[in-house]
Design a protein around this motif. Structure first.
Motif, mmCIF file in Angstrom:
data_model
loop_
_atom_site.group_PDB
_atom_site.id
_atom_site.type_symbol
_atom_site.label_atom_id
_atom_site.label_comp_id
_atom_site.label_asym_id
_atom_site.label_seq_id
_atom_site.Cartn_x
_atom_site.Cartn_y
_atom_site.Cartn_z
ATOM 1 N N ALA A 124 21.671 62.102 -2.752
ATOM 2 C CA ALA A 124 21.865 60.758 -2.207
ATOM 3 C C ALA A 124 22.793 60.826 -0.992
ATOM 4 O O ALA A 124 23.668 61.674 -0.914
ATOM 5 C CB ALA A 124 22.441 59.834 -3.270
ATOM 6 N N LEU A 125 22.561 59.911 -0.055
ATOM 7 C CA LEU A 125 23.350 59.870 1.177
ATOM 8 C C LEU A 125 24.006 58.501 1.321
ATOM 9 O O LEU A 125 23.396 57.478 1.005
ATOM 10 C CB LEU A 125 22.453 60.139 2.390
ATOM 11 N N ARG A 129 27.897 51.178 4.932
ATOM 12 C CA ARG A 129 27.132 50.205 4.145
ATOM 13 C C ARG A 129 25.698 50.649 3.876
ATOM 14 O O ARG A 129 24.968 49.961 3.166
ATOM 15 C CB ARG A 129 27.129 48.859 4.874
ATOM 16 N N LEU A 130 25.290 51.772 4.443
ATOM 17 C CA LEU A 130 23.930 52.267 4.269
ATOM 18 C C LEU A 130 23.895 53.348 3.189
ATOM 19 O O LEU A 130 24.657 54.314 3.241
ATOM 20 C CB LEU A 130 23.399 52.847 5.574
ATOM 21 N N ALA A 131 22.989 53.174 2.212
ATOM 22 C CA ALA A 131 22.828 54.162 1.145
ATOM 23 C C ALA A 131 21.350 54.526 1.024
ATOM 24 O O ALA A 131 20.481 53.654 1.051
ATOM 25 C CB ALA A 131 23.339 53.611 -0.183
ATOM 26 N N LEU A 132 21.082 55.832 0.900
ATOM 27 C CA LEU A 132 19.715 56.321 0.745
ATOM 28 C C LEU A 132 19.612 57.103 -0.559
ATOM 29 O O LEU A 132 20.405 58.024 -0.804
ATOM 30 C CB LEU A 132 19.310 57.224 1.909
ATOM 31 N N ASP A 133 18.652 56.723 -1.390
ATOM 32 C CA ASP A 133 18.428 57.355 -2.688
ATOM 33 C C ASP A 133 17.037 57.992 -2.674
ATOM 34 O O ASP A 133 16.041 57.322 -2.945
ATOM 35 C CB ASP A 133 18.540 56.303 -3.791
ATOM 36 N N PRO A 134 16.928 59.300 -2.339
ATOM 37 C CA PRO A 134 15.615 59.946 -2.241
ATOM 38 C C PRO A 134 14.833 59.948 -3.551
ATOM 39 O O PRO A 134 13.609 59.829 -3.541
ATOM 40 C CB PRO A 134 15.956 61.374 -1.803
#
Length: 226
Positions: A124-125, A129-134
């Motif tokens: 996860a990145l 405020r931006l979150a990315l959950d592959p």
């Protein structure tokens, strides 16, 4: 066997594609009319849709809009027009193949799109405020879910994994589609524009996904706090 849906009114072309892809492990369901395509999609539930844009009963671009609004299944357009390529990408299509269709090119594009659906690096990145959950193919901005099409998600994830590094169109296309930039392909530029709109990064000077003229695009890791 992987199920695909081909929406194509040219019977000979449909038979050629169906036969060729069957030899490579795909079961291709064919629908010849645009006004029956959504029903066929809901019945088949394919892993990928191949959509011609010139169809009887209903045009392919309106179908593209509805399919992309209903599902995250990859959509590959068959088109002979640069204008339709750009419009289709704007509506949410993931890729395109130019007519006359070359079966080996079509197969390569299909494999590339399906490969992007497979689990990969699940790290996860988080950038402000931006979150990315592959793992769950989920993006949130300020805690709110950000709905992204397949190509949008993959491009944002690629740029984020290379935060602070300029990525050329050639590198992006190779990573996402396994092809080199030919000077005409607009898919990266169109998708960047869509991402900027959804991320609130529009304007003459985008700061979150920057254009580095003559070189490519850069994801700015420090621009996600506000």
């Amino acid at each position: 066997m992987t199920d695909l849906l081909l929406i194509e009114d040219d019977t000979k072309l449909a038979q050629l594609v169906q036969s060729y892809l069957a030899e490579h492990g795909y079961r291709v369901h064919v629908e010849h009319r645009g006004d029956r395509a959504l029903t066929a999609f809901r019945r088949v539930r394919p892993a990928l849709v191949i959509l011609d844009l010139m169809l009887p009963g209903r045009d392919g671009l309106s179908l593209c809009r509805d399919l992309c609004g209903e599902t995250a299944v990859p959509l590959l357009m068959l088109t002979a027009s640069m204008e339709d390529q750009v419009t289709g990408l704007e509506l949410g299509a993931d890729d395109y193949v130019i007519k006359p269709v070359q079966p080996r090119v079509l197969l390569a594009r299909i494999r590339a799109l399906l490969r992007r659906q497979q689990p990969g690096d699940s790290t996860a990145l988080q950038f402000g405020r931006l979150a990315l959950d592959p793992d769950n193919r989920r993006v949130t901005l300020g805690g709110e879910d950000l709905p992204l099409a397949t190509m949008e998600f993959e491009l944002l994830l690629l740029l984020a994994r290379n935060a602070g590094k300029v990525m050329s169109r050639d590198a992006i296309l190779n990573a996402l589609r396994g092809i080199d930039f030919d000077g005409l392909d607009r898919s990266v530029d169109v998708t960047i524009g869509k991402l900027r709109r959804k991320l609130g990064d529009e304007g003459r000077e985008a700061r979150r996904i920057k254009t580095v003229w003559g070189k490519g695009y850069l994801f700015s890791p420090g621009q996600w706090e506000d």
